[in-house]
Design a protein around this motif. Structure first.
Motif, short mmCIF file in Angstrom:
data_model
loop_
_atom_site.label_atom_id
_atom_site.label_comp_id
_atom_site.label_asym_id
_atom_site.label_seq_id
_atom_site.Cartn_x
_atom_site.Cartn_y
_atom_site.Cartn_z
N ILE A 1 -62.89 -20.82 54.07
CA ILE A 1 -61.58 -20.42 54.58
C ILE A 1 -61.24 -21.18 55.86
O ILE A 1 -60.09 -21.58 56.07
CB ILE A 1 -61.54 -18.90 54.83
CG1 ILE A 1 -61.58 -18.13 53.51
CG2 ILE A 1 -60.29 -18.50 55.61
CD1 ILE A 1 -60.35 -18.33 52.64
N LYS B 1 -50.43 -16.48 50.27
CA LYS B 1 -51.84 -16.08 50.33
C LYS B 1 -52.05 -14.71 49.69
O LYS B 1 -51.36 -13.75 50.01
CB LYS B 1 -52.30 -16.03 51.80
CG LYS B 1 -52.26 -17.39 52.49
CD LYS B 1 -52.73 -17.29 53.93
CE LYS B 1 -52.69 -18.66 54.62
NZ LYS B 1 -53.11 -18.59 56.03
N ASN C 1 -55.38 -11.99 48.29
CA ASN C 1 -56.80 -11.68 48.39
C ASN C 1 -57.18 -10.76 47.23
O ASN C 1 -56.52 -9.75 47.00
CB ASN C 1 -57.11 -11.00 49.73
CG ASN C 1 -58.60 -10.90 49.99
OD1 ASN C 1 -59.36 -10.31 49.21
ND2 ASN C 1 -59.05 -11.47 51.09
N ASP D 1 -57.90 -15.95 47.62
CA ASP D 1 -59.22 -15.63 48.17
C ASP D 1 -59.89 -14.58 47.28
O ASP D 1 -59.21 -13.76 46.66
CB ASP D 1 -59.07 -15.10 49.59
CG ASP D 1 -60.38 -15.14 50.36
OD1 ASP D 1 -61.37 -15.66 49.80
OD2 ASP D 1 -60.41 -14.67 51.51
N GLU D 2 -61.22 -14.61 47.22
CA GLU D 2 -61.98 -13.75 46.27
C GLU D 2 -61.47 -14.00 44.85
O GLU D 2 -61.13 -13.07 44.11
CB GLU D 2 -61.87 -12.28 46.66
CG GLU D 2 -62.29 -11.94 48.07
CD GLU D 2 -63.78 -12.09 48.30
OE1 GLU D 2 -64.52 -12.22 47.32
OE2 GLU D 2 -64.19 -12.09 49.47
#
Length: 418
Positions: A67, A89, A91, A149-150
């Protein structure tokens, strides 16, 4: 002395702020063409300049800088292409549900383009809105970067978000980049066939730093800048002492010992922050002792500290139980332990022999300290001395605890070593 203390405090604050600033940590990486920063920036910037779609994965253990490097690349690209780039973005911990993910994408797209966002919009409305915005941004030569992310959490379930995104990117008019970030190296194998066929299969692996990279990172983070408000003589002397520490074999042994459990950059930075915090403000310089203290505090074992507070009798009980386990006696109780305790006493003629009722009180104290426990709750109506117990301390922890015990009987150490 006042001036030196002031300089030391300023240097300490500078080092702490550096260790908490990912941009400073990873900025030197931009000088090398072979690192992940350069590769990632090239892939994304070429997608922007050539108006093409792209997708890739950033893979590596937690704390390896995925990141941090991505944020550094995005901040540089936003400065280079301020009017032709949007970043969305998501997650997986928050948006793995498809409905929630599409709603969040619609919200961020509306915010980026100064549009009115409707909280009441349905799943299909948000999905169609995303596809329409991809088309409109493509026609306006504007690239949308989706950061997931993830990523592995998005690959669970029906994967409608991933399919919709990657399918929309097959259009000639769209202009987007999907960047997945995951600690699972097999994240791309979790994709369904229809999603996998639309994915670019580009992957960047974030591995632990090599010894050469580690040495450069330590010098970059811990060295004081010569051109600063700090006195020049102090800065030169500080950096000279630091070089001696970094070249010391004892320092390298400390670093290697710490990184055996976790060799990621984030883990190293936590260790350095603690070591720097132990810097003596009177001298104003880092010392090898600072790093030794940091290592000993990080490696503290609660069980070992509990053993230090035990009585001699309690140590005998713990060693007796450990000997029963070595003899592969899987199930034992207080009475079994007392027999082993008597065997030790008869074999070595020790003076540390106590009555059964005294031993029982010590046994109960170990139960309260949670160094031992009952194997199950089925016999709660039985007397304590008949209930099966087990040790909650490993052989290594017990041995280390005995060695650090000031007045530990030598016979106990001998019994643990054989």
């Amino acid at each position: 002395m006042v001036r030196e203390n002031g300089s030391a405090e300023e240097a300490l604050n500078l080092l702490r702020s550096r260790l908490c600033n990912p941009n400073f940590i990873f900025k030197p990486l931009s000088n090398s063409p072979d690192n992940n920063y350069s590769k990632l920036k090239f892939l994304v910037s070429s997608s922007i300049t050539e108006a093409c779609n792209n997708s890739l994965l950033l893979l590596g253990p937690r704390g390896s800088g995925k990141i941090a490097v991505l944020e550094l690349v995005l901040s540089d690209l936003l400065l280079e292409y301020p009017d032709t780039l949007s970043v969305i973005k998501l997650n997986g911990l928050l948006h793995s549900d498809d409905n929630c993910a599409f709603k969040e994408i619609a919200r961020q797209l509306c915010m980026e383009n100064q549009l009115l966002f409707s909280k009441m919009a349905s799943f299909d409305d948000n999905s169609q809105f995303m596809i329409a915005m991809l088309r409109e941004c493509g026609l306006a030569h504007k690239t949308i970067i989706f950061v997931l992310d993830e990523f592995d959490l998005f690959a669970q379930g029906k994967q409608r978000l991933l399919y919709s995104l990657l399918d929309a990117m097959q259009s000639v008019t769209s202009q987007a980049v999907v960047i997945g970030v995951s600690c699972r190296l097999d994240a791309d194998q979790l994709l369904e066939k229809r999603v996998r066929s639309r994915f670019s299969h580009r992957k960047l692996l974030f591995l632990p730093p090599s010894m050469e990279d580690l040495q450069r990172l330590l010098e970059h983070v811990l060295s004081l800048p010569v051109e600063s408000s700090l006195p020049h003589d102090y800065t030169v002397e500080f950096n000279g002492k630091l070089k001696n520490i970094l070249a010391d074999e004892r320092f390298k042994e400390i670093i290697n010992t710490y990184l055996e459990s976790d060799s990621t950059v984030n883990c190293l930075l936590r260790f350095l922050f603690r070591a720097v915090s132990y810097m003596d403000l009177e001298s104003g310089f880092l010392s090898l002792e600072n790093f030794k203290t940091a290592l000993s505090n990080i490696q503290r074992q609660p069980k070992q500290e509990c053993i230090k507070d035990c009585s001699i009798l309690e140590l005998y009980i713990l060693v007796s139980m450990k000997r029963l386990e070595v003899k592969e006696q899987n199930s034992y109780n207080f009475n079994s332990m007392m027999k082993e305790y008597k065997i030790i006493h008869d074999s070595f003629k020790t003076s540390d022999y106590y009555a059964k009722n005294v031993c029982l009180r010590a046994f109960e104290h170990l139960l309260k300290r949670e160094l031992i426990c009952f194997t199950d709750n089925r016999g709660y109506n039985q007397s304590i001395e008949f209930r099966a117990v087990k040790l909650l301390v490993s052989s290594v922890e017990l041995h280390q605890g005995l060695k650090s015990y000031r007045s530990c009987p030598s016979i106990l150490l001998k019994l643990m070593e054989h």
